[in-house]
Motif scaffolding. Structure first.
Motif, short mmCIF file in Angstrom:
data_model
loop_
_atom_site.label_atom_id
_atom_site.label_comp_id
_atom_site.label_asym_id
_atom_site.label_seq_id
_atom_site.Cartn_x
_atom_site.Cartn_y
_atom_site.Cartn_z
N ILE A 119 34.82 -41.12 -23.71
CA ILE A 119 34.75 -41.75 -24.54
C ILE A 119 34.91 -43.27 -24.40
CG2 ILE A 119 35.33 -42.30 -26.88
CD1 ILE A 119 35.43 -39.40 -27.53
N MET A 120 35.77 -43.59 -23.81
CA MET A 120 36.07 -45.19 -23.67
C MET A 120 35.24 -45.52 -22.23
SD MET A 120 37.76 -45.35 -26.26
CE MET A 120 37.82 -47.37 -26.18
N GLY A 121 34.53 -44.88 -21.64
CA GLY A 121 33.85 -45.39 -20.23
C GLY A 121 32.22 -45.65 -20.70
N GLY A 122 31.66 -46.14 -19.84
CA GLY A 122 30.53 -46.77 -19.83
C GLY A 122 29.48 -45.61 -20.03
N GLU A 123 29.53 -44.54 -19.11
CA GLU A 123 28.42 -43.64 -19.12
C GLU A 123 28.29 -42.80 -20.52
OE1 GLU A 123 27.36 -39.15 -16.87
OE2 GLU A 123 29.49 -39.96 -16.96
N LEU A 124 29.28 -42.48 -21.10
CA LEU A 124 29.06 -42.04 -22.67
C LEU A 124 28.18 -43.08 -23.50
CD1 LEU A 124 29.32 -39.90 -24.77
CD2 LEU A 124 31.25 -41.06 -25.43
N ARG A 125 28.67 -44.25 -23.37
CA ARG A 125 28.15 -45.09 -24.25
C ARG A 125 26.78 -45.39 -23.76
NH1 ARG A 125 32.02 -46.63 -28.27
NH2 ARG A 125 34.03 -45.86 -27.27
N ALA A 126 26.41 -45.39 -22.65
CA ALA A 126 24.90 -45.45 -22.12
C ALA A 126 24.36 -44.13 -22.50
CB ALA A 126 24.95 -45.59 -20.58
N ALA A 175 24.03 -56.76 -26.54
CA ALA A 175 25.20 -57.55 -27.14
C ALA A 175 26.23 -56.24 -26.91
CB ALA A 175 24.90 -57.48 -28.74
N ARG A 176 27.70 -56.81 -27.10
CA ARG A 176 28.70 -55.89 -26.98
C ARG A 176 28.52 -55.08 -27.99
NH1 ARG A 176 34.12 -57.00 -25.22
NH2 ARG A 176 35.20 -54.85 -24.95
N GLY A 177 28.94 -53.80 -27.55
CA GLY A 177 28.82 -52.61 -28.67
C GLY A 177 27.46 -51.81 -28.48
N VAL A 178 26.57 -52.47 -28.08
CA VAL A 178 25.18 -51.45 -27.63
C VAL A 178 25.34 -51.00 -26.14
CG1 VAL A 178 22.67 -52.01 -27.58
CG2 VAL A 178 24.21 -53.39 -29.27
N ALA A 179 25.44 -49.88 -26.10
CA ALA A 179 25.78 -48.98 -24.82
C ALA A 179 26.90 -49.20 -24.15
CB ALA A 179 24.24 -49.40 -23.95
N SER A 180 27.80 -49.99 -25.01
CA SER A 180 29.22 -50.34 -24.37
C SER A 180 30.29 -50.06 -25.58
CB SER A 180 29.15 -51.72 -23.87
OG SER A 180 28.91 -52.65 -24.94
N VAL A 181 31.45 -50.31 -25.14
CA VAL A 181 32.65 -50.12 -26.14
C VAL A 181 32.54 -51.31 -27.20
CG1 VAL A 181 35.31 -50.02 -26.63
CG2 VAL A 181 33.88 -48.55 -24.65
N LYS A 194 37.21 -47.74 -30.54
CA LYS A 194 37.50 -48.91 -29.73
C LYS A 194 38.69 -48.51 -28.99
CE LYS A 194 35.96 -51.99 -33.39
NZ LYS A 194 36.07 -53.16 -34.12
N ASP A 195 39.33 -47.68 -29.23
CA ASP A 195 40.70 -47.27 -28.76
C ASP A 195 40.94 -45.80 -27.88
OD1 ASP A 195 41.70 -49.84 -29.09
OD2 ASP A 195 42.07 -49.24 -31.40
N HIS A 196 41.52 -45.74 -26.86
CA HIS A 196 41.57 -44.55 -26.30
C HIS A 196 42.51 -43.51 -27.20
CE1 HIS A 196 43.39 -41.65 -23.20
NE2 HIS A 196 42.21 -41.86 -22.50
N LYS A 197 43.39 -44.00 -27.83
CA LYS A 197 44.14 -42.88 -28.77
C LYS A 197 43.32 -42.45 -29.79
CE LYS A 197 46.26 -46.84 -31.60
NZ LYS A 197 45.27 -46.50 -32.89
N ASP A 198 42.51 -43.37 -30.34
CA ASP A 198 41.39 -42.68 -31.38
C ASP A 198 40.67 -41.73 -30.77
OD1 ASP A 198 42.60 -44.48 -33.33
OD2 ASP A 198 41.07 -46.18 -33.04
N ALA A 199 40.19 -41.83 -29.58
CA ALA A 199 39.43 -41.09 -28.92
C ALA A 199 39.91 -39.80 -28.90
CB ALA A 199 38.73 -41.71 -27.63
N LEU A 200 41.28 -39.95 -28.42
CA LEU A 200 42.21 -38.68 -28.00
C LEU A 200 42.39 -37.94 -29.21
CD1 LEU A 200 43.75 -37.51 -25.63
CD2 LEU A 200 45.75 -38.69 -26.48
#
Length: 709
Positions: free
Chosen positions: A304-311, A701-707, A103-109
């Motif tokens: 990781i925090m963007g929509g493209e990866l989640r999609a 729903a939020r979290g499906v193909a999104s952060v 959910k957070d940029h720091k965790d992705a980093l």
């Protein structure tokens, strides 16, 4: 506690469901007096159907193994270190299930830094390190080997890739920085950008060696033994590995430019991953690996925090998981065996179907048609395709002979179908013709036989309505080209029974198709959405918007081809027919373009000519077009088209055409080549605010193909 250990411990808490990979260290004495050797084996304890991945705990386990061998190397008790995988699998990269939860940029980093911190230790040990690519290697699996001093690869290796750009990421554990410095920028662009954007094309073992990624190539049967013998020769100095010097001049810049051209042609600037990867490759020209790794960390976290990866992950899960468990499919135990297949028709589509059933089911397949010439042509097509497979080495002579013997053609349906279990028609798309064909087939087919139709838009229920046993009729809609596009829309008519449906799904599995259960509604899923999409493009052209403006308006979606090029692929006549079918069903939303009708009447195969190598509006088509005086901008066209598609999908879900929005996306990805980076269509409509603008709510729903929230 080291910084790396703390980083991975924190990340592991975010990944509670990780399938943990162990890094087992064992020691052996190399031949020819090459000394004691430490071999690390990556293994998650499961068989090859559950490939080894790297989550935080898995990275921590590898880090602990490196702690051990680092100490041994420093003490001088070992002369080298190797890393390999369990049978058939080396490692297939990061654990995407965990990435979805971030959910957070720091965790992705932290995920990027954690991988780098562990892998790069392999290049800084006091003894040489060796990666033995014994089986499938992807993403982080490839990258861990790039950090080693030397690499060998098995000839039997079936799949090797850096697929990150395909999913909406960059190779973030060393791939972007290390690979061009190993094999040159141009070859690296092919692996990282070109292969990824060509539907995640995989390399075989021999190609990995020929590209210079691996230093030696060995047979699969005794791969590890041969790799260790070679390792001993390297350590003894008997074998010297020489690699060509990397061109860091203009060739590097040209390679990056080629990568941008590939990305532009595939995603039209609409997806950031390829461009971020190219930026890192461009910067890697000076060989500063630390700066490259830092850039990978940042790009990885941003994406990781963007929509493209989640999609992209959403798409991956649809194709790898949902496709294997079709929503609404009956109990597979109800399926009946299929030992013979009948095909009504012997034209191109019917012949393609006959070939597919023949190759996958390996049962007798018989074609029928209205005259012997057509029957012979259909059987001849199948034979010719089998010969092509033989010529390419895909099958041997015995298999070719056996397949040819299994296919036949007859004029008499009674002769051909009296003992068939599954009969599919692929005749002219007209309801009366199909009803007549089914009546003739029902009169001669066994009582248990499934009667399937490859209709693209007509009512399966109406087709079956005059039969004595309408419960055994099922829609079985393939997409062209049949051998390439995975989707199979399985349509349940109003009277189709569970046993017939279960048999259809069972056949689909054997055909290796992605089957989606669809309600018997006009044009089903893909053709209904594409016809609404194309229809709105056609409408704005008819009203007065120039063709090139209407086409360019869709570029930001990053579709594999423009709408009118797609129309050319489908065929204007088929496009017109489907639009007429939908116009009859939904006249308030689906129009029949008189300009398209004029193009079809004139016998044109499309709107474009390719005299210059690029599509240009055919002057003869331009002369046929009758346009109004309403000219829209690209943005106005795009909004209108996307609004129409969002409305149609909302209505389809309300009608229960499919179980969920996920099935709409699965259909578009596997049946229309809709890009992975969009996640099909509904995540894109959600991200762009179109879903809420048109339907008042998002499709997912939020979290499906999104952060996640």
């Amino acid at each position: 506690m080291s910084t790396t250990t703390e980083l991975l411990k924190g990340a592991a808490e975010l990944f509670p469901g990780e399938v943990v990979t162990q890094a087992h260290v064992r020691h052996l004495d190399l031949p020819a007096g090459a000394g004691r050797f430490a071999l690390i084996t990556l293994d998650n304890g499961l068989d090859h159907t559950k490939p080894t991945t790297f989550g935080p705990q898995s990275l921590a386990n590898l880090n602990a193994a490196v702690d051990q061998v680092e100490k041994e190397a420093a003490e001088g008790s070992i002369t080298g270190i190797g890393i390999t995988g369990k049978p058939f699998i080396f490692a297939v990269g990061a654990d995407l299930k965990g990435v979805e939860l971030l959910k957070d940029h720091k965790d992705a980093l932290a995920i990027g830094k954690g991988g780098h911190d562990v892998f790069r230790r392999l290049s800084g040990l006091a003894v040489p390190t060796f990666a033995y690519y014994n089986g499938a290697a992807m993403g982080g699996g490839v990258e861990v080997g790039l950090h080693c001093s030397y690499r060998t690869v098995s000839k039997a290796l079936p799949a090797f890739s850096l697929p990150e750009v395909f999913l909406g990421l960059v190779p973030g554990w060393g791939g972007c920085a290390l690979l061009p410095n190993l094999i040159g920028a141009d070859r690296a662009v092919s692996v990282i950008i070109e292969n990824s954007l060509n539907q995640n094309r995989q390399l075989k073992g021999k190609q990995v060696f020929e590209l210079g990624i691996a230093d030696a190539l060995f047979e699969g049967a005794d791969f590890l033994e041969q790799s260790l013998l070679w390792t001993a020769d390297v350590l003894n100095g008997t074998v010297t590995v020489e690699r060509p010097e990397v061109d860091r001049g203009a060739a590097w810049d040209q390679a990056v430019a080629r990568g941008r051209a590939i990305a532009d042609s595939k995603v039209h600037g609409a997806a950031p991953a390829a461009y971020r990867a190219l930026e890192i490759i461009a910067a890697a020209k000076d060989g500063d690996l630390s700066a490259g790794f830092d850039a990978e960390d940042q790009a990885l976290a941003d994406l990781i925090m963007g929509g493209e990866l989640r999609a992209g992950i959403y798409s991956f899960n649809l194709v790898q998981k949902r496709a294997k468990r079709p929503a609404g499919a009956p109990d597979k135990n109800l399926a009946r065996p299929v030992t013979k297949v009948g095909v009504v028709g012997a034209g191109l589509m019917a012949s393609q179907l006959a070939l597919l059933f023949l190759r996958r089911l390996e049962v007798p397949v018989v074609l029928t048609d209205i005259d012997q010439e057509r029957v012979d042509k259909g059987v001849g097509y199948v034979h010719a395709e089998i010969e092509k497979l033989l010529g390419k080495g895909r099958i041997n002579q015995d298999k070719a002979n056996r397949l040819k013997a299994l296919v036949s053609g007859v004029l008499d349906k009674a002769e051909g179908f009296s003992d068939a279990d599954f009969i599919i028609e692929a005749v002219f798309e007209e309801i009366g013709v199909k009803q007549q064909v089914f009546a003739e087939v029902e009169a001669v087919a066994p009582a248990h036989a499934i009667l399937a139709t490859n209709t693209s838009s007509l009512s399966v229920t109406e087709m079956a309505s005059k039969l004595k046993n309408p419960e055994r009729v099922v829609g079985f809609h393939f997409f062209n080209p049949v051998a390439i596009l995975p989707l199979l829309e399985i349509v349940r008519g109003e009277q189709t029974d569970d046993a017939s449906l279960a048999t259809a799904f069972g056949v689909a599995r054997k055909l290796k198709k992605t089957a989606v259960l669809v309600k018997d509604a006009p044009a089903f899923v893909v053709n209904r959405i594409l016809t609404r999409f194309m229809g709105e493009i056609q409408n704005v052209i008819d009203e007065g918007t120039p063709v090139e403006v209407a086409e360019k308006a869709i570029d930001p979606l990053g579709l594999p081809m423009s709408p009118l090029v797609l129309l050319e692929l489908v065929g204007p006549a088929i496009g017109l027919h489907v639009s007429e079918t939908l116009n009859r069903a939904f006249p308030e939303r689906f129009t029949v373009s008189q300009n398209l009708a004029a193009v079809v009447k004139a016998g044109k195969r499309g709107f474009y000519v390719y005299d210059s190598g690029k599509p240009e509006l055919d002057p003869e088509v331009a002369a046929l077009l009758k346009q109004g005086d309403t000219v829209l901008s690209e943005e106005q066209v795009r909004d209108r088209v996307l609004d129409a598609v969002a409305q149609e999908i909302g209505l389809m879900l309300n009608e229960g055409v499919v179980a969920e929005a996920q099935d709409i996306d699965l259909c578009l990805i596997t049946g229309a080549g809709w890009p992975f980076h969009l996640g099909g269509i509904t995540p894109y409509l959600d991200r762009e605010g179109v879903s809420e603008r048109v339907n008042g709510k998002k499709f997912l729903a939020r979290g499906v193909a999104s952060v996640p929230a």
